[in-house]
Scaffold this active site. Sequence first.
Site, PDB file in Angstrom:
ATOM      1  N   ASN B 181       0.835  -1.209   0.000  1.00 35.10           N
ATOM      2  CA  ASN B 181       0.000   0.000   0.000  1.00 35.10           C
ATOM      3  C   ASN B 181       0.872   1.262   0.000  1.00 35.10           C
ATOM      4  OD1 ASN B 181      -2.737  -0.340  -0.192  1.00 35.10           O
ATOM      5  ND2 ASN B 181      -3.018  -0.822   1.982  1.00 35.10           N
ATOM      6  N   ASP B 190      -6.006  -2.119  -3.229  1.00 34.42           N
ATOM      7  CA  ASP B 190      -7.359  -2.608  -3.518  1.00 34.42           C
ATOM      8  C   ASP B 190      -7.333  -3.633  -4.645  1.00 34.42           C
ATOM      9  OD1 ASP B 190      -8.361  -1.051  -1.561  1.00 34.42           O
ATOM     10  OD2 ASP B 190      -9.326   0.444  -2.871  1.00 34.42           O
ATOM     11  N   GLU B 216      -6.748  -7.180   5.191  1.00 34.79           N
ATOM     12  CA  GLU B 216      -6.155  -8.035   4.156  1.00 34.79           C
ATOM     13  C   GLU B 216      -6.214  -9.508   4.564  1.00 34.79           C
ATOM     14  OE1 GLU B 216      -4.601  -5.958   6.174  1.00 34.79           O
ATOM     15  OE2 GLU B 216      -2.553  -6.560   6.659  1.00 34.79           O
TER      16      GLU B 216
END
Lengths: 264, 300
Positions: B181, B190, B216
């Site tokens: 990320n 995403d 996650e």
Amino acid sequence: MNILKRNNVQVIGSGEVTLMLAHGFGCDQNMWRFLQPMLENRYKIVLFDYVGCGQSDASAFDKQRYQSLDGYAQDVIEICEELNLEHVVFVGHSVSCIIGSIAATKSPDIFEKIVMVCPSPCFLNFPPDYFGGFEKDDLEELINLMDKNYIGWASYLAPLVMGQTNKSELIEELQNSFCSTDPRYAKPFAKATFFADDRETITKLKLPTLILQSKNDNLASVEVGLYMHKAIPNSTLDVIDAFGHCLHMTEPGVVCEKIEQFLG
Amino acid sequence: MTQPSLDSFPCLLMVTDFETNKLEYINRSASACLGINTDDIQQHSLFDIISKASSIFFESYVRPTIVSTGECQEVQLSLVASSGEKLPAVANIELAQAKIYWSVYTAVARDRLYQELIEVRGQLEEETEKLVRLTRIDPLTQLLNRRAALDDLNSLQKRLQRQFIPVSFVVIDIDLFKKLNDTYGHSHGDEVLVKVATILLHVSRASDIVVRWGGEEFLVVLYGSCVEDTHCFCERLHSAISSLNDSIDGEVSVSVGVSALSADYSVCSEMIDNCIKEADAALYQAKSNGRSRTEYFESI
């Protein structure tokens, strides 16, 4: 899950031979109340309601399970297993004859003989080979008619209006009238019953089978009885000179006599 | 006032024989509505004047009811006139001395209203299904969300208490997801979540429960899966995840923790919670052992 409670199972009498009486579409175990007193002195009688019918536990209704007759056959097998039944004589009315055939094919060790009262393996016409008596349009109209009747009987809209099911109140209301069934469960049963084609299923039935057909039955004609007799290898056909589709209610004495003869 | 005749009443009055279903009497309204001459009624049966669908309803509901209670109220049927035209009608029916007495009212407007109600109900049911789906599905990955999973696990627990079936709980966590990320941005994160979810759906079966458990982390409940099946599932999963790296920036791998439900658990009401905790412990072990691997609770 308490299966005996789920299917409102009643065991009556104490004979050596067990008769399991299975009601047809549109009703519940009350259907047997004319025949039951004639049998209970000699046989052990098992009565039950399919899930969604009569006084069964409606919370056990599983839309997927009961969208075909297999789910109802599973009810029959589970009741027999729960009661440790063996050598059962299954007596079915109308669609229950087919449900019993499915159960007996799946669990052949449980059942010994089958009595079919006004059976039909398929209500639809498939010309030129088979005439069940009805066109698809007729059966679709039936489902629509059921919807409209249940709206007329008021219980159907209540869960929608209230936003949730007030089961205890509904059940109490339903208990007051004979054979009343909650439409949310009756409609899937109707679809499973009237759109089924079990002509293949019955050919796999190996048990001695007595077919009692009414001479004047608008739902299951004598021709349908003859078809069943031809398709079920070890079967006997007895056409009763009577009217209507509910021989066990209108001619209980004759039905009792035929069952006793068949069982020897 | 002189005694009114039955012909004066604006409803259909009929008598049929309980056994033979032959028409034995119709009043003038019935005669006009059905197109049957009162002199010819002997040639007609009940089943000539109601639709086939109505005859099924009559045989499977009305007849058993009148045999048992003597009457049946407010039954909607379709009349069929001699011209073949169908006419919705509502009947009150009574059985007395082997004859069935019918008072029937045509119900065209009521039928139309009921049809509208049926259609509205259909729409409401459809909308409800859509809403239920919305509350159960994680919008990003399209997997079940945690709330839906808890409902399904509750039902699973009841099924297992009835009859034991081997079930494995597999907790999956994307390795170093925060780093992905931070390095490539949230939209990339995403994308990875969606791709991993797609793989999970692809390697599992329709009977399995596949959940975005949070962040996650994913949970897959393998239904009817023995130890070997679960082992194969995990191998397929790692292999599919590693093939992701050909098409995506950054290194993606997952750590997996597994716990299998043993038959002894089936009497315990917290069995599923315990199993998930065990799978979590195995996942922690997989992370400690260097990530991108599967650990089984039974072996740690």
